[in-house]
Design an enzyme around this catalytic site. Structure first.
Site, mmCIF file in Angstrom:
data_model
loop_
_atom_site.group_PDB
_atom_site.id
_atom_site.type_symbol
_atom_site.label_atom_id
_atom_site.label_comp_id
_atom_site.label_asym_id
_atom_site.label_seq_id
_atom_site.Cartn_x
_atom_site.Cartn_y
_atom_site.Cartn_z
ATOM 1 N N ASP A 1 0.423 38.859 -9.619
ATOM 2 C CA ASP A 1 -0.522 37.678 -8.777
ATOM 3 C C ASP A 1 -1.787 38.105 -9.316
ATOM 4 O O ASP A 1 -2.473 38.971 -8.990
ATOM 5 C CB ASP A 1 -0.535 37.953 -7.303
ATOM 6 N N GLU B 1 5.415 40.395 -5.000
ATOM 7 C CA GLU B 1 4.219 39.865 -5.594
ATOM 8 C C GLU B 1 3.556 41.336 -5.510
ATOM 9 O O GLU B 1 3.152 42.007 -4.738
ATOM 10 C CB GLU B 1 3.419 38.994 -4.464
ATOM 11 N N LYS C 1 2.569 24.849 -2.283
ATOM 12 C CA LYS C 1 1.420 24.058 -1.827
ATOM 13 C C LYS C 1 1.525 22.514 -2.091
ATOM 14 O O LYS C 1 0.983 22.065 -2.897
ATOM 15 C CB LYS C 1 0.312 24.726 -2.885
ATOM 16 N N ARG D 1 0.796 -1.199 -0.226
ATOM 17 C CA ARG D 1 0.055 -0.134 -0.078
ATOM 18 C C ARG D 1 0.759 1.103 0.026
ATOM 19 O O ARG D 1 0.464 2.278 -0.791
ATOM 20 C CB ARG D 1 -0.924 0.122 1.209
ATOM 21 N N LYS E 1 4.964 38.901 -0.257
ATOM 22 C CA LYS E 1 3.786 39.031 -0.320
ATOM 23 C C LYS E 1 2.863 40.088 0.122
ATOM 24 O O LYS E 1 3.497 41.077 0.843
ATOM 25 C CB LYS E 1 2.983 37.672 -0.181
#
Length: 295
Positions: A223, A202, A140, A105, A172
């Site tokens: 962005d 950004e 991410k 698995r 950011k």
């Protein structure tokens, strides 16, 4: 073909992760296998794909079986980066039936996920064909799996963005708010980081783009910027500071990536490569006792 990057430290780090994942799955023992299969049984397992796609994770699966039982014999039939059709046998593993079933698995889970990422990345790479724009991933990723998921992106033909918060400065929107503006954020960071490290900012508007440019940013990320506005921003930056790298991010899909690249950006980052993909359907079948024929 994509060559697995081998190295003692890298392989040992992955082995440690595999041991932890096996502990999570096995616990005090594989009770089903232990109570149904004779202890000395030996089998041949065939691993095959049930749909077309790009393979990634063959060396990882081999490591899983090696950690479970180093006496298992793993024979790869394809290599990472190979495109395969439904029904293709990608590996054969021989040895203790207990060991094969205990490692099954985890080995499949990892190969299915990594192959799914590689397959999706390959689709985006093909959509960029003929253009110089580079496809990269994001942070991410699945916690604990970043090393492998970013590897799968490279297998699929993409490139890696920063690996974590430690290896690049990316300013950011919340950093800008907290620092009191783009100029203040870039200046504060520049004063503290090594001269070899780049600063990315950004931006969401032409005004922010001009501020980032004036502040001396090395990379400017657009962005979620509408394409007509992005095209104008690219032209302004290329005219004023051609050395500044330009990145597009946000809302990128297979339908839009080509036209986004045509704006002239150097890099396009796509988060869904590692967070929104379909795992490739891969199966393991105990085919026959050792020495038996493959179906």
């Amino acid at each position: 073909m994509f060559e697995w990057t081998k190295g003692g430290a890298y392989d040992e780090a992955l082995r440690q992760k595999i041991r932890g994942w096996l502990d999570e799955d096995i616990g005090s023992g594989d009770i089903t296998t232990e109570t149904t299969i004779p202890a000395g049984a030996v089998s041949r397992a065939v691993i095959h794909v049930k749909e077309s796609g790009m393979i990634a994770g063959i060396p990882v699966a081999k490591l899983v079986f090696d950690v479970v039982d180093s006496s298992l014999v793993f024979e790869a039939k394809v290599q990472d980066g190979d495109r395969v059709e439904k029904g293709t046998v990608i590996a054969v593993v021989e040895g203790s039936t207990h060991s094969l079933l205990t490692g099954e698995r985890l080995a499949l889970n990892l190969m299915q996920r990594l192959s799914g990422i590689a397959t999706k990345t390959d689709q985006f790479v093909q959509a960029l064909k003929g253009l110089p724009t580079r496809l990269v991933d994001t942070r991410k990723t699945t916690p604990g799996h970043r090393m492998l998921e970013k590897y799968a992106v490279r297998v699929g033909g993409g490139a890696n963005h920063r690996f974590g918060l430690y290896d690049a400065v990316m300013i950011k929107d919340n950093h800008i708010k907290g620092a009191g503006g783009i100029r203040a954020a870039v200046a504060a960071s520049r004063a503290q980081i090594p001269h070899t490290m780049k600063i990315e900012v950004e931006v969401e508007s032409l005004e922010q783009m001009e501020e980032a440019l004036a502040s001396g940013a090395d990379i400017i990320m657009f962005d979620n910027m509408p394409q007509p506005l992005m095209k104008e921003a690219v032209q302004r930056v290329k005219s004023a500071a051609p050395h500044v790298m330009l990145e597009a991010s946000g809302g990128v899909s297979l339908d839009t990536i080509h036209s986004i690249a045509e704006t002239g950006v150097d890099v396009i980052s796509v988060g869904q490569l590692t967070y929104s993909f379909a795992a490739l359907d891969i199966s393991l079948d105990l085919n026959a006792p050792k020495g038996g024929a493959v179906k």
